[in-house]
Write a protein that holds these residues in place. Structure first.
Motif, PDB file in Angstrom:
ATOM      1  N   CYS A  50       0.836  -1.203   0.000  1.00  0.00           N
ATOM      2  CA  CYS A  50       0.000   0.000   0.000  1.00  0.00           C
ATOM      3  C   CYS A  50       0.871   1.253   0.000  1.00  0.00           C
ATOM      4  O   CYS A  50       0.581   2.218  -0.717  1.00  0.00           O
ATOM      5  N   ALA A  51       1.921   1.239   0.795  1.00  0.00           N
ATOM      6  CA  ALA A  51       2.818   2.398   0.858  1.00  0.00           C
ATOM      7  C   ALA A  51       3.421   2.686  -0.508  1.00  0.00           C
ATOM      8  O   ALA A  51       3.497   3.848  -0.931  1.00  0.00           O
ATOM      9  N   ASN A  52       3.831   1.651  -1.209  1.00  0.00           N
ATOM     10  CA  ASN A  52       4.393   1.842  -2.549  1.00  0.00           C
ATOM     11  C   ASN A  52       3.356   2.386  -3.518  1.00  0.00           C
ATOM     12  O   ASN A  52       3.644   3.294  -4.287  1.00  0.00           O
ATOM     13  N   LYS A  53       2.154   1.827  -3.493  1.00  0.00           N
ATOM     14  CA  LYS A  53       1.118   2.275  -4.420  1.00  0.00           C
ATOM     15  C   LYS A  53       0.674   3.702  -4.122  1.00  0.00           C
ATOM     16  O   LYS A  53       0.395   4.469  -5.031  1.00  0.00           O
ATOM     17  N   TRP A  54       0.555   4.043  -2.844  1.00  0.00           N
ATOM     18  CA  TRP A  54       0.049   5.352  -2.444  1.00  0.00           C
ATOM     19  C   TRP A  54       1.150   6.392  -2.254  1.00  0.00           C
ATOM     20  O   TRP A  54       0.866   7.526  -1.853  1.00  0.00           O
ATOM     21  N   ASN A  55       2.394   6.022  -2.508  1.00  0.00           N
ATOM     22  CA  ASN A  55       3.537   6.927  -2.322  1.00  0.00           C
ATOM     23  C   ASN A  55       3.569   7.535  -0.916  1.00  0.00           C
ATOM     24  O   ASN A  55       3.712   8.743  -0.749  1.00  0.00           O
ATOM     25  N   ARG A  56       3.431   6.676   0.060  1.00  0.00           N
ATOM     26  CA  ARG A  56       3.460   7.071   1.471  1.00  0.00           C
ATOM     27  C   ARG A  56       4.487   6.232   2.203  1.00  0.00           C
ATOM     28  O   ARG A  56       4.867   5.156   1.751  1.00  0.00           O
ATOM     29  N   LEU A  57       4.898   6.688   3.355  1.00  0.00           N
ATOM     30  CA  LEU A  57       5.800   5.908   4.199  1.00  0.00           C
ATOM     31  C   LEU A  57       5.029   4.734   4.810  1.00  0.00           C
ATOM     32  O   LEU A  57       3.850   4.889   5.161  1.00  0.00           O
ATOM     33  N   PRO A  58       5.678   3.589   4.956  1.00  0.00           N
ATOM     34  CA  PRO A  58       5.005   2.458   5.596  1.00  0.00           C
ATOM     35  C   PRO A  58       4.491   2.788   6.997  1.00  0.00           C
ATOM     36  O   PRO A  58       3.422   2.311   7.389  1.00  0.00           O
ATOM     37  N   SER A  59       5.207   3.601   7.734  1.00  0.00           N
ATOM     38  CA  SER A  59       4.752   3.965   9.082  1.00  0.00           C
ATOM     39  C   SER A  59       3.436   4.741   9.033  1.00  0.00           C
ATOM     40  O   SER A  59       2.561   4.549   9.878  1.00  0.00           O
TER      41      SER A  59
ATOM     42  N   ARG B 285      -0.163   3.312  10.527  1.00  0.00           N
ATOM     43  CA  ARG B 285      -0.964   4.111  11.455  1.00  0.00           C
ATOM     44  C   ARG B 285      -2.414   4.209  10.990  1.00  0.00           C
ATOM     45  O   ARG B 285      -3.351   4.016  11.763  1.00  0.00           O
ATOM     46  N   LYS B 286      -2.614   4.488   9.696  1.00  0.00           N
ATOM     47  CA  LYS B 286      -3.970   4.615   9.152  1.00  0.00           C
ATOM     48  C   LYS B 286      -4.722   3.283   9.223  1.00  0.00           C
ATOM     49  O   LYS B 286      -5.899   3.245   9.585  1.00  0.00           O
ATOM     50  N   LEU B 287      -4.047   2.198   8.867  1.00  0.00           N
ATOM     51  CA  LEU B 287      -4.695   0.889   8.896  1.00  0.00           C
ATOM     52  C   LEU B 287      -5.012   0.466  10.328  1.00  0.00           C
ATOM     53  O   LEU B 287      -6.072  -0.106  10.589  1.00  0.00           O
ATOM     54  N   ALA B 288      -4.110   0.736  11.245  1.00  0.00           N
ATOM     55  CA  ALA B 288      -4.330   0.368  12.644  1.00  0.00           C
ATOM     56  C   ALA B 288      -5.462   1.192  13.251  1.00  0.00           C
ATOM     57  O   ALA B 288      -6.357   0.644  13.917  1.00  0.00           O
ATOM     58  N   GLU B 289      -5.451   2.496  13.020  1.00  0.00           N
ATOM     59  CA  GLU B 289      -6.483   3.378  13.578  1.00  0.00           C
ATOM     60  C   GLU B 289      -7.872   3.047  13.052  1.00  0.00           C
ATOM     61  O   GLU B 289      -8.859   3.179  13.771  1.00  0.00           O
ATOM     62  N   SER B 290      -7.949   2.611  11.808  1.00  0.00           N
ATOM     63  CA  SER B 290      -9.248   2.312  11.202  1.00  0.00           C
ATOM     64  C   SER B 290      -9.748   0.917  11.559  1.00  0.00           C
ATOM     65  O   SER B 290     -10.899   0.579  11.276  1.00  0.00           O
TER      66      SER B 290
ATOM     67  N   LYS C 172      -9.525  -6.046  12.105  1.00  0.00           N
ATOM     68  CA  LYS C 172     -10.898  -6.401  11.748  1.00  0.00           C
ATOM     69  C   LYS C 172     -11.068  -6.867  10.308  1.00  0.00           C
ATOM     70  O   LYS C 172     -12.118  -7.396   9.959  1.00  0.00           O
ATOM     71  N   PHE C 173     -10.059  -6.661   9.463  1.00  0.00           N
ATOM     72  CA  PHE C 173     -10.187  -7.064   8.068  1.00  0.00           C
ATOM     73  C   PHE C 173      -9.046  -7.971   7.615  1.00  0.00           C
ATOM     74  O   PHE C 173      -9.281  -9.094   7.192  1.00  0.00           O
ATOM     75  N   LEU C 174      -7.815  -7.502   7.704  1.00  0.00           N
ATOM     76  CA  LEU C 174      -6.689  -8.275   7.168  1.00  0.00           C
ATOM     77  C   LEU C 174      -6.443  -9.579   7.928  1.00  0.00           C
ATOM     78  O   LEU C 174      -6.344 -10.641   7.313  1.00  0.00           O
ATOM     79  N   VAL C 175      -6.334  -9.504   9.239  1.00  0.00           N
ATOM     80  CA  VAL C 175      -6.018 -10.702  10.019  1.00  0.00           C
ATOM     81  C   VAL C 175      -7.162 -11.729   9.968  1.00  0.00           C
ATOM     82  O   VAL C 175      -6.914 -12.899   9.667  1.00  0.00           O
ATOM     83  N   PRO C 176      -8.406 -11.315  10.219  1.00  0.00           N
ATOM     84  CA  PRO C 176      -9.479 -12.326  10.189  1.00  0.00           C
ATOM     85  C   PRO C 176      -9.691 -12.965   8.814  1.00  0.00           C
ATOM     86  O   PRO C 176     -10.154 -14.094   8.716  1.00  0.00           O
TER      87      PRO C 176
ATOM     88  N   TYR D 253     -12.391  -0.540   2.187  1.00  0.00           N
ATOM     89  CA  TYR D 253     -12.570  -0.582   3.636  1.00  0.00           C
ATOM     90  C   TYR D 253     -12.363   0.810   4.236  1.00  0.00           C
ATOM     91  O   TYR D 253     -13.163   1.271   5.051  1.00  0.00           O
ATOM     92  N   LEU D 254     -11.306   1.476   3.808  1.00  0.00           N
ATOM     93  CA  LEU D 254     -10.991   2.806   4.338  1.00  0.00           C
ATOM     94  C   LEU D 254     -12.043   3.836   3.919  1.00  0.00           C
ATOM     95  O   LEU D 254     -12.438   4.693   4.720  1.00  0.00           O
ATOM     96  N   LYS D 255     -12.502   3.763   2.679  1.00  0.00           N
ATOM     97  CA  LYS D 255     -13.528   4.699   2.200  1.00  0.00           C
ATOM     98  C   LYS D 255     -14.816   4.556   2.993  1.00  0.00           C
ATOM     99  O   LYS D 255     -15.456   5.557   3.328  1.00  0.00           O
ATOM    100  N   GLU D 256     -15.215   3.310   3.281  1.00  0.00           N
ATOM    101  CA  GLU D 256     -16.432   3.071   4.058  1.00  0.00           C
ATOM    102  C   GLU D 256     -16.338   3.669   5.458  1.00  0.00           C
ATOM    103  O   GLU D 256     -17.362   3.982   6.061  1.00  0.00           O
ATOM    104  N   ARG D 257     -15.141   3.826   5.940  1.00  0.00           N
ATOM    105  CA  ARG D 257     -14.931   4.376   7.287  1.00  0.00           C
ATOM    106  C   ARG D 257     -14.466   5.833   7.242  1.00  0.00           C
ATOM    107  O   ARG D 257     -14.029   6.379   8.235  1.00  0.00           O
ATOM    108  N   ASN D 258     -14.572   6.439   6.065  1.00  0.00           N
ATOM    109  CA  ASN D 258     -14.203   7.850   5.874  1.00  0.00           C
ATOM    110  C   ASN D 258     -12.782   8.166   6.307  1.00  0.00           C
ATOM    111  O   ASN D 258     -12.519   9.226   6.886  1.00  0.00           O
TER     112      ASN D 258
END
Length: 71
Positions: free
Chosen positions: A16-25, A29-34, A39-43, A63-68
């Motif tokens: 995701c970081a590579n695709k979105w041109n963001r730092l992995p950290s 943070r965004k994936l953990a906070e949401s 609730k999605f990846l692990v299960p 998933y992120l869009k649904e949670r704004n």
């Protein structure tokens, strides 16, 4: 979290970081906070691991869009 799903989550954070041109950290943070990691990846690891990275990234984006979650 078992070793396989942990490695999968780390891989997806970097994909995701590579695709979105963001730092992995930042992506972590965004994936953990949401709740995306716990609730999605692990299960759904068993199902998701058989899909391509692009498909999973698309699912994560949905998933992120649904949670704004913006970034």
């Amino acid at each position: 979290m078992v070793q396989e799903s942990f490695e999968f989550v780390v891989y997806m954070i970097h994909a995701c970081a590579n695709k979105w041109n963001r730092l992995p950290s930042f992506v972590y943070r965004k994936l953990a906070e949401s709740g995306c990691i716990q609730k999605f990846l692990v299960p759904n690891y068993e199902i998701l691991q058989s899909l391509t990275s692009d498909v999973i990234i698309g699912d994560i984006e949905d998933y992120l869009k649904e949670r704004n979650v913006t970034f």
